[in-house]
Design a protein around this motif. Structure first.
Motif, short mmCIF file in Angstrom:
data_model
loop_
_atom_site.label_atom_id
_atom_site.label_comp_id
_atom_site.label_asym_id
_atom_site.label_seq_id
_atom_site.Cartn_x
_atom_site.Cartn_y
_atom_site.Cartn_z
N GLY A 4 0.80 -1.22 0.00
CA GLY A 4 0.00 0.00 0.00
C GLY A 4 0.83 1.26 0.00
O GLY A 4 0.31 2.36 -0.15
N SER A 5 2.16 1.11 0.15
CA SER A 5 3.06 2.27 0.13
C SER A 5 3.24 2.80 -1.28
O SER A 5 3.19 2.04 -2.25
CB SER A 5 4.45 1.87 0.66
N LEU A 6 3.45 4.09 -1.39
CA LEU A 6 3.77 4.70 -2.68
C LEU A 6 5.27 4.50 -2.90
O LEU A 6 6.08 4.81 -2.02
CB LEU A 6 3.41 6.18 -2.65
N ALA A 39 1.37 -2.99 -4.39
CA ALA A 39 0.18 -3.82 -4.18
C ALA A 39 0.52 -5.13 -3.50
O ALA A 39 -0.26 -5.66 -2.72
CB ALA A 39 -0.51 -4.08 -5.52
N SER A 40 1.71 -5.66 -3.80
CA SER A 40 2.12 -6.95 -3.24
C SER A 40 3.63 -7.05 -3.26
O SER A 40 4.28 -6.56 -4.18
CB SER A 40 1.50 -8.08 -4.07
N SER A 41 4.16 -7.70 -2.25
CA SER A 41 5.60 -7.90 -2.17
C SER A 41 5.86 -9.31 -1.62
O SER A 41 5.38 -9.64 -0.54
CB SER A 41 6.21 -6.85 -1.24
N LYS A 52 -5.40 2.59 -6.99
CA LYS A 52 -5.98 1.74 -5.94
C LYS A 52 -7.27 2.37 -5.44
O LYS A 52 -7.45 3.59 -5.51
CB LYS A 52 -5.01 1.53 -4.79
N SER A 53 -8.15 1.53 -4.98
CA SER A 53 -9.41 1.99 -4.40
C SER A 53 -9.44 1.62 -2.94
O SER A 53 -9.46 0.43 -2.59
CB SER A 53 -10.60 1.35 -5.13
N ASP A 54 -9.46 2.62 -2.07
CA ASP A 54 -9.58 2.35 -0.64
C ASP A 54 -10.97 1.78 -0.33
O ASP A 54 -11.13 1.01 0.60
CB ASP A 54 -9.34 3.62 0.17
N GLY A 75 10.66 3.99 -1.02
CA GLY A 75 9.36 4.54 -0.67
C GLY A 75 9.33 6.03 -0.91
O GLY A 75 10.34 6.71 -0.79
N LEU A 76 8.17 6.52 -1.28
CA LEU A 76 7.99 7.95 -1.49
C LEU A 76 7.20 8.51 -0.31
O LEU A 76 6.14 9.10 -0.45
CB LEU A 76 7.27 8.21 -2.81
N SER A 77 7.74 8.32 0.87
CA SER A 77 7.05 8.71 2.10
C SER A 77 6.87 10.21 2.24
O SER A 77 6.02 10.67 2.99
CB SER A 77 7.81 8.17 3.31
#
Length: 84
Positions: A4-6, A39-41, A52-54, A75-77
């Motif tokens: 879910g991380s950018l 989405a998956s790792s 993505k749809s929350d 990550g683009l935190s």
């Protein structure tokens, strides 16, 4: 990195040519960059999605990249909380 991380991914892609070629005419692998939601790792792959749809938990525009092809994953935190 949490699902879910950018993320920003730098990866190497395969390339093919058709027909007979000299060594000089052969294609070489290409460095690619993708930005999206992780989405998956797994141990072997990462999947990055453009959307993505929350509300539904669904992903769209997803691409799975073998980990052996990944050169950099970050990550683009700094955008956290600014994307909505």
């Amino acid at each position: 990195m949490k699902d879910g991380s950018l993320v920003h991914v730098v990866w190497i892609d395969s390339c093919a040519t058709g027909g007979w070629n000299t060594k000089k005419g052969l294609a070489s692998a290409t460095i690619c960059e993708s930005v999206g939601w992780l989405a998956s790792s797994t141990k072997e792959t990462i999947t990055v999605a453009g959307h993505k749809s929350d509300a539904t938990g669904e992903w769209n525009g997803a691409m799975t990249i073998p980990r052996v092809a990944v050169r950099k994953l970050r990550g683009l935190s700094s955008l956290k909380g600014k994307v909505r």
